[in-house]
Motif scaffolding. Sequence first.
Motif, short mmCIF file in Angstrom:
data_model
loop_
_atom_site.label_atom_id
_atom_site.label_comp_id
_atom_site.label_asym_id
_atom_site.label_seq_id
_atom_site.Cartn_x
_atom_site.Cartn_y
_atom_site.Cartn_z
N SER A 140 0.93 -1.22 -0.13
CA SER A 140 0.06 -0.05 0.04
C SER A 140 0.86 1.18 -0.03
CB SER A 140 -0.91 -0.01 1.08
OG SER A 140 -1.73 -1.05 1.09
N ALA A 141 1.96 1.09 0.81
CA ALA A 141 2.89 2.57 0.79
C ALA A 141 3.46 2.69 -0.45
CB ALA A 141 3.94 2.22 1.68
N ARG A 142 4.02 1.58 -1.20
CA ARG A 142 4.43 1.68 -2.75
C ARG A 142 3.41 2.19 -3.45
NH1 ARG A 142 9.36 -0.02 -3.57
NH2 ARG A 142 10.28 -1.53 -2.12
N GLN A 143 1.99 1.52 -3.37
CA GLN A 143 1.23 2.15 -4.56
C GLN A 143 0.78 3.73 -4.10
OE1 GLN A 143 -2.17 -0.37 -3.63
NE2 GLN A 143 -1.38 -1.97 -5.15
N TRP A 144 0.71 3.96 -2.80
CA TRP A 144 0.78 5.38 -2.61
C TRP A 144 1.67 6.21 -3.11
CZ3 TRP A 144 3.40 8.88 0.33
CH2 TRP A 144 2.66 10.20 0.78
N ALA A 145 2.93 5.75 -3.00
CA ALA A 145 4.19 6.53 -3.54
C ALA A 145 3.97 6.74 -4.94
CB ALA A 145 5.45 5.75 -3.11
N ALA A 159 1.11 6.50 -6.72
CA ALA A 159 0.05 7.65 -7.02
C ALA A 159 0.51 8.92 -7.05
CB ALA A 159 -1.00 7.25 -6.33
N THR A 160 1.32 9.20 -5.96
CA THR A 160 1.70 10.34 -5.41
C THR A 160 2.74 10.95 -6.59
OG1 THR A 160 1.79 10.09 -3.34
CG2 THR A 160 3.23 12.13 -3.92
N CYS A 215 0.92 11.95 -9.75
CA CYS A 215 0.27 13.30 -9.70
C CYS A 215 1.17 14.38 -9.63
CB CYS A 215 -0.49 13.45 -8.30
SG CYS A 215 -2.05 12.25 -7.86
#
Length: 182
Positions: A155-160, A162-163, A166
Amino acid sequence: MPPAHQRIIDKRGTTIDVLADVVRTALDGSEHLISLNLNSTRSLVESAAAQQGSLAEVHDLTDALALSRTCRRPVLEKLLSYSRSLYEIAAHVQEQLIKLAETRQAELNASLAASLSPLVERSRQNSPAGFWFAQATAKCALSAADCTLRVANRSARQWAEATEACVAASACAVTRAVRASA
């Protein structure tokens, strides 16, 4: 020295090493950030000085507006470059910290498996009938904890990612806006 004391000393040393790695990573990131800020400030001061010299030569409003348009673009490009560099530093520090966490998790899992396997085996041999249920429950709990940590890392990797997407989209939009304003 009893083996239990030696294990405690080893664990303490490992913890200190991990903390030292985290601090080292944070300091490296801070060093890059300070360097980026100093270089950006130096560049902006030099640009401002050059703009002041150009502004002193302006005699009418149209020249002032033209100078404003020509000065705005380099400032926006510098701002965009600064934000990209800032993001790269943050992403690098985050990547290093994730690697440290994953390494520590793998070491912890290996250590738990190595220390719990003999304990479970001994308790299985000396246990009453039906102990296999408790053993299976313990294994299931360890597996669930490991799975939870993997999901958190994913999840942390996916968030990174996605960020990062963006920020890249924002950078493209700002670049287009800068080009359109020139």
